[in-house]
Write an enzyme that holds these catalytic residues in place. Structure first.
Site, short mmCIF file in Angstrom:
data_model
loop_
_atom_site.label_atom_id
_atom_site.label_comp_id
_atom_site.label_asym_id
_atom_site.label_seq_id
_atom_site.Cartn_x
_atom_site.Cartn_y
_atom_site.Cartn_z
N LYS A 1 6.74 -12.77 9.46
CA LYS A 1 6.85 -13.84 10.45
C LYS A 1 5.69 -14.82 10.40
O LYS A 1 5.78 -15.93 10.93
CB LYS A 1 7.01 -13.27 11.85
CG LYS A 1 8.43 -12.76 12.09
CD LYS A 1 8.78 -12.74 13.56
CE LYS A 1 10.22 -12.35 13.78
NZ LYS A 1 10.51 -10.97 13.34
N SER B 1 7.36 13.68 9.29
CA SER B 1 7.27 15.15 9.32
C SER B 1 8.62 15.78 9.68
O SER B 1 8.76 17.00 9.69
CB SER B 1 6.21 15.58 10.34
OG SER B 1 6.62 15.24 11.64
#
Ligand SMILES: *Cc1c(COP(=O)(O)O)cnc(C)c1O
Length: 328
Positions: A52, A318
């Site tokens: 952006k 994880s």
């Protein structure tokens, strides 16, 4: 008024000194998985952590000195606000960034650290936007919107220029899609340089406003729901001026990916490619991993940003994040 290819060329000259020409690198893991050459356009390595900065910098630099002096304001869920803050500081203009209470704290802090004033208002993007409108009306500030603005679209389009110039043989580009400023600019550049290259927009299943609008044939509202791709949330504006028509006319197809698929893609990017991505940036990888997009030639994915809360990222990589325990 319409955004023209020459506006993208002008944007490149204007913003060149202020942005990174990001790397477009090959992805061995996805190339191996799909049997086609897959590359990443690494806009998550852009200075403020997302593409952006290009559109915001182009918009701020296109203002008069007088306008810049009165200040810049924006309503943002994070990456746009950060980009406007950084672009404003670069040009010596004061900036006020308005955002809703739903925006994660890491994004708020990042904007403050860029020297902008942060104003937290309401519970939705719309309420933050009301405050921006007030600053424009009462204090003469200039608002820079996140996507539906010619200079913003032209700035994002410089990504498409870089992609096609470096890889003229690209068969397809996969682009995250929310309000459509990114894909509108990229598609204009890509289709001008290589009309046969496919441009595919990808959103999350929950609250994909542009895809719903394309289906309805006009801009429509959708319910805003929490998503791992939070940078893709929000509407396209019922009074949309530029991006709806550009996306309708230039984009070949759209794809939607689930929360679970986004999480798998974030994890894949980290484990297989050592890239930290936010949800919005991982949707292209999700489209390939799920087979929702089957590449038939060299394909490049815009990795749009990396603003993800570290705790969330850790939970995802994880495998502990709750999305992995929900019904598919
Ligand atoms: C803003 C944003 C998008 C979507 O861009 P639009 O121009 O609104 O379609 C995608 N990814 C990230 C990281 C963003 O910040």
């Amino acid at each position: 008024m319409k955004v023209a290819f020459t506006d993208i060329l002008a944007a490149r000259r204007r913003i060149g000194p202020y942005i990174h020409h990001t790397q477009q690198r090959s992805s061995p893991a996805l190339t191996g998985m799909t049997g086609q050459t897959i590359t990443f356009k690494c806009e998550h390595q852009q200075t403020t952590g997302a593409f952006k900065l290009r559109g915001a910098t182009n918009a701020v630099l296109s203002l008069s000195d007088e306008q810049r002096k009165k200040g810049i304001c924006a309503a943002s869920t994070g990456n746009h606000g950060r980009a406007v803050a950084f672009a404003s500081r670069n040009t010596g203009a004061p900036a006020v960034i308005c955002m809703s209470k739903l925006v994660p704290e890491n994004k708020v802090a990042a904007i403050r650290s860029l020297g902008a004033q942060v104003r937290i208002v309401g519970k939705s993007q719309d309420e933050a936007q009301d405050e921006v409108d007030r600053l424009v009306d009462t204090e003469g500030m200039t608002s820079i919107p996140p996507f539906d603005h010619m200079d913003v679209i032209a700035g994002q389009g410089t990504i498409g220029l870089e992609m096609l110039e470096e890889a003229p043989e690209l068969d397809a580009v996969l682009v995250p899609l929310s309000g459509g400023g990114l894909i509108a600019g990229v598609a204009l550049a890509v289709k001008t340089l290589s009309p046969g290259t496919k441009v595919i927009g990808i959103s999350m299943e929950r609250g994909a406003a542009m895809i719903a609008s394309l289906a309805a044939g006009r801009p429509v509202m959708v319910e805003e729901l929490p998503t791992l791709a939070d940078s893709l949330g929000g509407g396209i504006g019922l009074a949309n001026t530029y991006t709806f028509e550009m996306v309708r006319d230039l984009v070949d197809d759209t794809i939607r990916v689930s929360e679970r698929e986004i999480a798998e893609a974030i994890r894949f990017a980290y484990m297989q490619e050592a890239e930290v991505l936010e949800g919005a940036a991982a949707v292209g990888i999700a489209a390939l991993m799920t087979g929702k997009f089957v590449p038939s030639g060299p394909t490049s994915l815009v990795l749009s940003g990396k603003s993800i809360a570290p705790e969330t990222h850790l939970e995802i990589v994880s495998g502990a994040h709750q999305v992995f325990h929900e019904e598919a």
